[in-house]
Design an enzyme around this catalytic site. Structure first.
Site, PDB file in Angstrom:
ATOM      1  N   PRO A  11       4.685  -9.749  -3.728  1.00  0.00           N
ATOM      2  CA  PRO A  11       5.412 -10.753  -4.524  1.00  0.00           C
ATOM      3  C   PRO A  11       5.144 -10.645  -6.016  1.00  0.00           C
ATOM      4  O   PRO A  11       5.985 -11.018  -6.834  1.00  0.00           O
ATOM      5  CB  PRO A  11       4.923 -12.089  -3.956  1.00  0.00           C
ATOM      6  CG  PRO A  11       3.613 -11.782  -3.316  1.00  0.00           C
ATOM      7  CD  PRO A  11       3.729 -10.391  -2.789  1.00  0.00           C
ATOM      8  N   ASP A  75       5.601   3.992  -7.413  1.00  0.00           N
ATOM      9  CA  ASP A  75       4.349   4.483  -6.859  1.00  0.00           C
ATOM     10  C   ASP A  75       3.416   4.689  -8.033  1.00  0.00           C
ATOM     11  O   ASP A  75       3.834   5.154  -9.105  1.00  0.00           O
ATOM     12  CB  ASP A  75       4.543   5.793  -6.093  1.00  0.00           C
ATOM     13  CG  ASP A  75       3.298   6.149  -5.275  1.00  0.00           C
ATOM     14  OD1 ASP A  75       2.742   5.239  -4.626  1.00  0.00           O
ATOM     15  OD2 ASP A  75       2.890   7.311  -5.282  1.00  0.00           O
ATOM     16  N   GLY A 159      -7.256  -3.493  -6.814  1.00  0.00           N
ATOM     17  CA  GLY A 159      -7.468  -2.058  -6.910  1.00  0.00           C
ATOM     18  C   GLY A 159      -8.633  -1.735  -7.837  1.00  0.00           C
ATOM     19  O   GLY A 159      -9.705  -2.331  -7.740  1.00  0.00           O
TER      20      GLY A 159
END
EC number: 3.6.1.66
Length: 202
Positions: A11, A75, A159
């Protein structure tokens, strides 16, 4: 105006793209949705590419074909200079388990334990691909440069954000959402694709 499908179930990415599209008058009325929000039945694409562009292309094409609508996919990953741009496309599964953020960080820091911090230069890279049902596609890249830090700082990220330090001394996880979107690799790539949206969708 048409509908644009973002190939993600995140989201945050959808919110970021919607905010950018809303700033372009020519795109007023463009209905920006995500796979996760509007097409949950579409299976996730296997990211079998060996470059960011290949993986983004696979995802965008798959969604464009499944929905018969324009689709956009990204990506991205972390490229550490001294590691020959690794972990790169394998950033999310560097430790062997997809999305295991802390394990990925721990492994990366262990692999560079003997490298002086000033030599741990790195960059986040993103490729955004816009694909139309007729086969038309456009690819754009964005990046942000910094270096790795051994101390994890900040809570507003995911991350490798807590160990990616920008020139101002903060990690990406210490930036607000607005600050991060203004300089991030994905934000830069999304902004680069906006003219294509205007040209191809209006």
């Amino acid at each position: 105006m048409t509908r644009l499908v973002l190939a993600t179930r995140n989201p945050g990415k959808l919110r970021e793209l919607r905010q950018l599209v809303a700033q372009v008058p020519q795109l007023a009325g463009l209905d920006v949705v995500s796979v996760g929000e509007s097409y949950p039945q579409i299976e996730e694409t296997v990211e079998s590419g060996v470059t960011f562009e290949q993986n983004a292309t696979l995802k965008a094409r798959a969604v464009a074909q499944a929905t018969n609508l324009p689709a956009i996919a990204d990506d991205s990953g972390l490229c550490v200079d001294i590691l020959g741009d690794c972990p790169g496309v394998f950033s999310a599964l560097w430790s062997g388990t997809h999305g295991a953020d802390q394990a990925n960080i721990d492994l990366l820091l262990a692999q560079t334990i003997d490298v002086p911090v000033e030599q741990l230069t790195a960059r986040f890279v993103s490729c955004v691909v816009l694909a139309l049902p007729d086969g038309t596609q456009r690819a754009h890249f964005g990046e942000v440069r910094g270096r790795l830090t051994r101390d994890q700082r900040g809570t507003n990220g995911f991350g490798y954000d807590p160990i990616f330090e920008l020139p101002d001394g903060r990690t990406l996880a210490e930036f607000t959402d607005g600050e991060k979107n203004a300089i991030s690799h994905r934000g830069n790539a999304f902004r680069a694709v906006l003219p294509d949206l205007v040209t191809l969708l209006t």
